[in-house]
Design a protein around this motif. Structure first.
Motif, PDB file in Angstrom:
ATOM      1  N   VAL A  36       8.740   8.338   7.838  1.00  0.00           N
ATOM      2  CA  VAL A  36       9.853   8.605   6.915  1.00  0.00           C
ATOM      3  C   VAL A  36      11.130   8.038   8.053  1.00  0.00           C
ATOM      4  CG1 VAL A  36      11.181  10.345   5.900  1.00  0.00           C
ATOM      5  CG2 VAL A  36       9.177  10.339   5.696  1.00  0.00           C
ATOM      6  N   VAL A  37      11.911   7.254   7.329  1.00  0.00           N
ATOM      7  CA  VAL A  37      13.072   7.041   8.132  1.00  0.00           C
ATOM      8  C   VAL A  37      14.196   7.471   7.231  1.00  0.00           C
ATOM      9  CG1 VAL A  37      14.676   4.975   8.675  1.00  0.00           C
ATOM     10  CG2 VAL A  37      12.113   4.852   8.963  1.00  0.00           C
ATOM     11  N   TYR A  38      15.122   8.311   7.976  1.00  0.00           N
ATOM     12  CA  TYR A  38      16.259   8.945   7.490  1.00  0.00           C
ATOM     13  C   TYR A  38      17.718   8.353   8.086  1.00  0.00           C
ATOM     14  CZ  TYR A  38      19.310  12.808   5.996  1.00  0.00           C
ATOM     15  OH  TYR A  38      20.182  13.599   5.288  1.00  0.00           O
ATOM     16  N   ALA A  39      18.647   8.145   7.360  1.00  0.00           N
ATOM     17  CA  ALA A  39      19.931   7.707   7.862  1.00  0.00           C
ATOM     18  C   ALA A  39      21.014   8.504   7.132  1.00  0.00           C
ATOM     19  CB  ALA A  39      20.098   6.244   7.504  1.00  0.00           C
ATOM     20  N   THR A  40      22.078   8.879   7.872  1.00  0.00           N
ATOM     21  CA  THR A  40      23.310   9.497   7.640  1.00  0.00           C
ATOM     22  C   THR A  40      24.255   9.069   8.486  1.00  0.00           C
ATOM     23  OG1 THR A  40      24.108  11.597   7.098  1.00  0.00           O
ATOM     24  CG2 THR A  40      22.808  11.525   9.185  1.00  0.00           C
ATOM     25  N   ASP A  41      25.660   9.692   8.353  1.00  0.00           N
ATOM     26  CA  ASP A  41      26.543   9.257   9.069  1.00  0.00           C
ATOM     27  C   ASP A  41      27.142   9.957  10.291  1.00  0.00           C
ATOM     28  OD1 ASP A  41      27.515  11.558   7.539  1.00  0.00           O
ATOM     29  OD2 ASP A  41      29.256  10.623   6.782  1.00  0.00           O
ATOM     30  N   HIS A  42      26.046  10.630  10.907  1.00  0.00           N
ATOM     31  CA  HIS A  42      26.325  11.460  12.121  1.00  0.00           C
ATOM     32  C   HIS A  42      25.076  11.698  12.992  1.00  0.00           C
ATOM     33  CE1 HIS A  42      25.789  14.300   8.814  1.00  0.00           C
ATOM     34  NE2 HIS A  42      24.709  14.826   9.636  1.00  0.00           N
ATOM     35  N   PRO A  43      25.184  12.014  13.989  1.00  0.00           N
ATOM     36  CA  PRO A  43      23.989  12.090  14.943  1.00  0.00           C
ATOM     37  C   PRO A  43      22.803  13.060  14.173  1.00  0.00           C
ATOM     38  CG  PRO A  43      25.712  12.360  16.016  1.00  0.00           C
ATOM     39  CD  PRO A  43      26.333  12.493  14.786  1.00  0.00           C
ATOM     40  N   SER A  44      21.739  12.671  14.143  1.00  0.00           N
ATOM     41  CA  SER A  44      20.535  13.541  13.190  1.00  0.00           C
ATOM     42  C   SER A  44      19.294  12.750  13.882  1.00  0.00           C
ATOM     43  CB  SER A  44      20.789  13.050  11.921  1.00  0.00           C
ATOM     44  OG  SER A  44      20.644  11.953  11.468  1.00  0.00           O
ATOM     45  N   ARG A  45      18.438  13.773  13.656  1.00  0.00           N
ATOM     46  CA  ARG A  45      16.904  13.475  14.066  1.00  0.00           C
ATOM     47  C   ARG A  45      16.121  13.917  13.231  1.00  0.00           C
ATOM     48  NH1 ARG A  45      15.404  15.242  19.784  1.00  0.00           N
ATOM     49  NH2 ARG A  45      13.725  13.824  19.523  1.00  0.00           N
ATOM     50  N   ILE A  46      15.449  13.476  12.277  1.00  0.00           N
ATOM     51  CA  ILE A  46      14.409  13.958  11.163  1.00  0.00           C
ATOM     52  C   ILE A  46      13.338  14.700  11.944  1.00  0.00           C
ATOM     53  CG2 ILE A  46      13.323  11.802  10.782  1.00  0.00           C
ATOM     54  CD1 ILE A  46      13.144  12.721   7.767  1.00  0.00           C
ATOM     55  N   SER A  47      13.068  15.998  11.393  1.00  0.00           N
ATOM     56  CA  SER A  47      11.810  16.590  11.871  1.00  0.00           C
ATOM     57  C   SER A  47      10.530  16.523  11.198  1.00  0.00           C
ATOM     58  CB  SER A  47      12.099  18.058  11.989  1.00  0.00           C
ATOM     59  OG  SER A  47      12.302  18.673  10.476  1.00  0.00           O
ATOM     60  N   TRP A  48       9.393  16.917  11.651  1.00  0.00           N
ATOM     61  CA  TRP A  48       8.199  16.885  10.991  1.00  0.00           C
ATOM     62  C   TRP A  48       7.809  17.343   9.721  1.00  0.00           C
ATOM     63  CZ3 TRP A  48       3.174  19.823  11.439  1.00  0.00           C
ATOM     64  CH2 TRP A  48       2.044  19.028  11.240  1.00  0.00           C
ATOM     65  N   HIS A  49       8.479  18.350   9.610  1.00  0.00           N
ATOM     66  CA  HIS A  49       8.322  19.311   8.258  1.00  0.00           C
ATOM     67  C   HIS A  49       9.457  18.708   7.205  1.00  0.00           C
ATOM     68  CE1 HIS A  49       5.337  21.889   9.689  1.00  0.00           C
ATOM     69  NE2 HIS A  49       6.038  22.465  10.611  1.00  0.00           N
ATOM     70  N   MET A  50      10.592  18.283   7.772  1.00  0.00           N
ATOM     71  CA  MET A  50      11.526  17.492   6.895  1.00  0.00           C
ATOM     72  C   MET A  50      10.968  16.229   6.395  1.00  0.00           C
ATOM     73  SD  MET A  50      14.215  17.632   4.993  1.00  0.00           S
ATOM     74  CE  MET A  50      15.179  19.017   5.528  1.00  0.00           C
ATOM     75  N   ALA A  51      10.335  15.468   7.078  1.00  0.00           N
ATOM     76  CA  ALA A  51       9.737  14.054   6.845  1.00  0.00           C
ATOM     77  C   ALA A  51       8.605  14.509   5.768  1.00  0.00           C
ATOM     78  CB  ALA A  51       9.116  13.592   7.974  1.00  0.00           C
TER      79      ALA A  51
END
Length: 501
Positions: free
Chosen positions: A478-493
């Motif tokens: 899963v690739v996630y993009a937003t307008d500030h620093p972020s790191r997608i996690s395993w359960h959110m993916a």
């Protein structure tokens, strides 16, 4: 009256390897581990002992901040310790006492009645079957007897809340419970059976076995009705082995359970702040929040209490009839107003907290090195590819194609939400080329443009970073993009993948 939070300096015991070192009682020591972090022992924390139920003497710890005003109705937070720990241990492993200093509410930290373990409903046969498969210091549960309402730990907690209401000027509509690990399981149990006396419940680690949430016809098992709920998960955590179900599965069932009880919207509002991943579900009868923390082990983050209070508990209460109401919480939900996500093999995209179709399923394309390797190859990167035609729709650009789609032009300034790239007039892509032409200048992408199912496709990560300056992260396809620093996690993916299926 000073309501400012102040940290007291301590000496970190880096050699500690115990769940709860007694050295913390000296008021000078802290410990820090990737599951639990402590403060120094709070000065206002007091131990109490009394018979509350069943002729058994129980122990609990009360924290009354200097900011407490006995003339005002005051919220009460009941915080439940993890297995093999204590009430005072939960007090030092959370920030509840610090938040109480600022807000003026009272916190009580009860001890489990026996062996530092709460009495929990469970599938006892599976617990015994699993016992031979586990090792180390994993605690054995008590064998449950009678009904949950008859468990001593449940009865004494009800009596303790009543005692706090008699002793202090407690607002009966603003009583909350939070727990860590086994304390989270205890909080969930209390919320399902005795939650009518609570306005909100929260916990970190150890979600509830789905077999305790639903009957064999998948109907919810609940005697308490709606509550505002906060579920903190840790990316590196594992569910107890006797559950006999996967980590993702258990977490999804826990979300589904409270979404059904609270009448929540089908889609959450997602926000990711660095390693903290949030999914906020708005409900007609109660709200439900998931927080998954990337690169975190079993336990709770030290600021978990602050987050629970700021985003949830501070904005929910019950009236005299027991109906749940909401007011503005201390902090507005940290929802990403600009976000999009794609998932491997999924034909949908998450765009600004909604879902849209893309023309072919997302796939990953590898960038390889093979020169000088005697016929071998090294993968230097792997990127999520989607059609240029879908980029045009997501980012509100005009699409032109030539050569049966093997050449594509995106025209106009790409835009998502309030973010717009005014510098772009036209981008040209061509099959097999790593180059693209931006405003009549040559630029290289991460990897070459690829034709698939009659669609010209390029890297979504490259496009988002190059033209919108977005923060992009990937986890488990899963690739996630937003307008500030972020790191997608395993359960959110996993959650996003579920919605894009």
């Amino acid at each position: 009256m000073d309501k400012k939070i102040k940290l007291i300096p301590g000496i970190c015991d880096t050699k500690n390897r115990h769940y709860l070192p007694e050295k913390l009682l000296d008021g000078k020591t802290t410990v820090n581990e990737n599951g639990n972090n402590s403060q120094v022992y709070p000065g206002n924390l007091k131990e109490y002992r009394a018979v509350l139920a069943d002729d058994i003497e129980d122990v609990w710890y009360e924290y009354v901040p200097n900011s407490y005003d006995p003339e005002k109705k005051t919220p009460l937070v009941v915080s439940m310790h993890g297995g093999l720990m204590t009430g005072w241990g939960q007090a030092v492993y959370t920030s509840w006492t610090l938040v109480a200093d600022r807000e003026g509410f009272i916190v009580v930290f009860p001890n489990a009645a026996s062996k530092r373990m709460w009495m929990m409903e469970c599938d006892w046969e599976k617990v015994i079957e699993t016992l031979g498969q586990i090792s180390g210091d994993v605690p054995l549960l008590h064998k449950p007897e009678n009904h949950v309402e008859d468990y001593h730990d449940v009865k004494k907690t009800v009596k303790l809340i009543e005692k706090m209401k008699e002793k202090y000027n407690i607002d009966a509509g603003r009583i909350y419970m939070q727990g860590m690990s086994m304390g989270n399981a205890m909080t969930g149990q209390f919320a399902r059976y005795m939650g009518s006396i609570l306005a909100g419940a929260a916990g970190s680690g150890c979600p509830t076995n789905s077999k305790l949430l639903f009957d064999n016809r998948h109907r919810v098992i609940n005697q308490s009705g709606p509550l505002d709920i906060w579920q903190s998960r840790l990316e590196l955590d594992k569910v107890p082995p006797h559950y006999r179900e996967g980590d993702h599965e258990t977490i999804r069932y826990n979300l589904e359970y409270w979404n059904l009880v609270n009448g929540c919207d089908a889609l959450p509002q997602i926000g990711i702040r660095d390693e903290y991943n949030f999914a906020f579900y708005k409900g007609s009868q109660g709200n439900n929040v998931l927080m998954d923390v990337k690169n975190r082990d079993h336990g709770q983050t030290f600021d978990d209490a602050e987050l629970v209070w700021d985003y949830l508990f501070s904005g929910c209460y019950k009236d005299e009839s027991g109906r749940l109401h909401h007011s503005e919480p201390r902090k507005k939900w940290c929802v990403d107003e600009v976000n999009f996500a794609v998932a491997k093999d999924r034909r949908k995209a998450w765009v600004n907290n909604g879902i849209m179709e893309i023309h072919i399923p997302c796939f990953f394309w590898e960038k390889i090195k093979y020169h000088g390797l005697n016929g071998n190859a090294i993968v230097r990167g792997s990127y999520a590819y989607i059609p240029v035609s879908s980029l045009a729709e997501i980012f509100h650009m005009r699409l032109k194609t030539e050569e049966n789609g093997r050449v594509a032009y995106l025209c106009g300034a790409p835009q998502i939400g309030k973010i717009i790239s005014e510098e772009v007039e036209e981008i040209q892509f061509a099959e097999g080329n790593i180059a693209c032409i931006v405003n009549n200048s040559v630029e290289s992408m991460y990897a070459e443009a690829v034709m698939k199912e009659n669609e010209l496709c390029v890297s979504l990560e490259w496009f988002a970073r190059r033209f919108l300056r977005l923060s992009v992260s990937e986890c488990d396809g899963v690739v996630y993009a937003t307008d500030h620093p972020s790191r997608i996690s395993w359960h959110m993916a996993d959650l996003i993948q579920t919605y894009l299926t």
